[in-house]
Enzyme design. Structure first.
Site, short mmCIF file in Angstrom:
data_model
loop_
_atom_site.label_atom_id
_atom_site.label_comp_id
_atom_site.label_asym_id
_atom_site.label_seq_id
_atom_site.Cartn_x
_atom_site.Cartn_y
_atom_site.Cartn_z
N ASN A 48 0.76 -1.24 0.34
CA ASN A 48 -0.18 0.04 0.04
C ASN A 48 1.10 1.33 -0.67
O ASN A 48 0.89 2.25 0.04
CB ASN A 48 -1.11 -0.39 1.24
CG ASN A 48 -1.95 -1.10 1.26
OD1 ASN A 48 -2.07 -2.08 0.31
ND2 ASN A 48 -2.25 -1.16 2.25
N THR A 213 0.60 10.23 13.85
CA THR A 213 -0.34 10.49 13.06
C THR A 213 -1.77 10.38 14.41
O THR A 213 -1.59 9.18 15.46
CB THR A 213 -0.86 9.52 12.00
OG1 THR A 213 -1.26 8.24 12.34
CG2 THR A 213 0.25 9.59 10.82
N ALA A 242 -6.09 1.11 4.88
CA ALA A 242 -4.55 2.42 4.34
C ALA A 242 -4.49 3.48 4.09
O ALA A 242 -4.26 3.55 3.62
CB ALA A 242 -5.15 1.56 3.13
N ALA A 243 -5.47 4.12 5.08
CA ALA A 243 -5.48 5.56 5.34
C ALA A 243 -3.46 6.10 5.96
O ALA A 243 -2.65 7.00 5.48
CB ALA A 243 -5.90 6.45 6.22
N GLY A 244 -3.24 5.20 6.77
CA GLY A 244 -2.05 5.24 7.35
C GLY A 244 -0.84 5.41 6.56
O GLY A 244 -0.12 5.58 6.48
N ASP A 245 -1.11 3.68 5.73
CA ASP A 245 -0.32 3.25 4.43
C ASP A 245 -0.08 5.12 3.43
O ASP A 245 0.93 4.90 3.12
CB ASP A 245 -0.63 2.21 3.73
CG ASP A 245 -0.48 1.10 4.89
OD1 ASP A 245 -0.13 1.29 5.43
OD2 ASP A 245 -1.31 0.60 4.49
O1 RIB Z 1 -2.35 -1.11 7.02
C1 RIB Z 1 -3.75 -1.66 5.76
C2 RIB Z 1 -3.68 -3.29 5.83
O2 RIB Z 1 -2.99 -3.52 6.48
C3 RIB Z 1 -4.07 -3.83 4.69
O3 RIB Z 1 -3.94 -3.77 3.37
C4 RIB Z 1 -3.61 -5.35 5.81
O4 RIB Z 1 -3.43 -5.92 4.11
C5 RIB Z 1 -2.97 -5.01 6.68
O5 RIB Z 1 -1.98 -5.34 6.22
#
Ligand code: RIB
Length: 312
Positions: A48, A213, A242-245
């Protein structure tokens, strides 16, 4: 993509196929909840972040990941390649990583990861670091490999960013190699053992640059002794997965592209807010143009002042 192809970011980390079900709420231990239809999305914190970095523009993005020899690997590979991420794939005889995610009607989630092939990554899998300006790491791959990658990058003069997620205590040998640490409040507490005093926890972490965050409260940063604060962009949250990613990937893309820390934080916050407005992990990551549009809208609001200001 606006990009300086001479400055590349290398992400080394996990890739999962996410199995997602929406339900009224995330079940408590021992509870069964009837949800809606299941959907699958390419995910994994490392993947991500790589995709978010590539979509943000500003730097060419590469990724080291491990995948199984199975049908779950294909959508992950496709998603990353379509975003322009240059992949170094270790093929494993273990199954491709999977994540089982429940998303509540309020957009919050609970995630369980079956690491599979991610657990096969080793310290010596890191590709050559020629042309790499930042190495971006997380904690969904073996800790000894993460530490070895950070040490190799440090020795090569490559800046190391670590998103210490999922929450885990860290060996000093790893933190010593980290230039920029990105954590949420829970991860910071796991790292420091300080749960109820944010200032004390921030002071306890000895890295040159730290970003915490804070969800809807934005984020705070201590960058080489200077404190910065960035508000969150207000959005209707549909799914925070995935907001953090997205924040991490967009932040490193901006820094690698030469942005000042305050500008990079603002851009990362805008990207992260947009990711909350759509379902799924990689499917939710905004493009450079979408982030630009949100930033311009926010700028116009500041210039115009509050819409509800009384006429004088
Ligand atoms: O941060 C979100 C992610 O955490 C998801 O996509 C999941 O696969 C886990 O790794």
């Amino acid at each position: 993509m606006t990009g300086n192809k001479h400055l590349s970011v290398l992400v080394a980390g996990s890739a999962n196929l996410d199995f997602v079900v929406r339900a009224s709420h995330v079940p408590a231990p021992g509870e069964t909840v009837l949800g809606h239809d299941m959907a699958t999305y390419p995910g994994g914190k490392g993947a991500n972040q790589a995709l978010a970095c590539a979509r943000a523009g500003g730097a060419a993005t590469r990724m080291l990941l491990a995948l199984g020899d199975d049908a779950h690997a294909e959508p992950i590979e496709q998603s990353l390649r379509a975003a322009g991420v240059d992949l170094s794939i270790r093929r494993s005889d273990r199954a491709t990583g999977t994540a089982f995610i429940c998303v509540s009607d309020s957009g919050e989630n609970a995630i369980t990861v079956a690491p599979g092939a991610n657990a096969a990554l080793r310290g010596d899998d890191l590709p050559a670091l020629d042309g790499v300006s930042w190495l971006l790491l997380q904690l969904e791959t073996p800790l000894d490999a993460v530490q070895a990658w950070a040490q190799r990058a440090r020795a090569a003069g490559v800046k190391v960013a670590l998103n210490a997620a999922p929450a885990h205590a860290l060996p000093a040998g790893l933190l010593d190699c980290v230039d920029l640490l990105i954590v949420n409040e829970g991860e910071l507490a796991a790292l420091t053992g300080i749960a109820d005093d944010l200032d004390a926890a921030v002071a306890a972490v000895q890295v040159p640059q730290l970003i915490v965050t804070l969800g809807a409260n934005g984020c705070l940063a201590r960058i080489d002794g200077q404190r910065l604060r960035q508000d969150a962009f207000a959005v209707e949250a549909v799914d925070t997965t995935a907001a953090g990613d997205t924040f991490c990937g967009a932040l490193i893309a901006a820094l690698a592209g030469g942005a000042a820390p305050a500008a990079a934080l603002r851009r990362a916050s805008a990207a992260s807010a947009l990711a909350c407005t759509r379902p799924g992990a990689q499917t939710s990551v905004p493009t450079h143009a979408e982030v630009e549009a949100l930033l311009h809208t926010a700028d116009r609001r500041v210039v115009a002042g509050p819409a509800s200001a009384p006429a004088t």
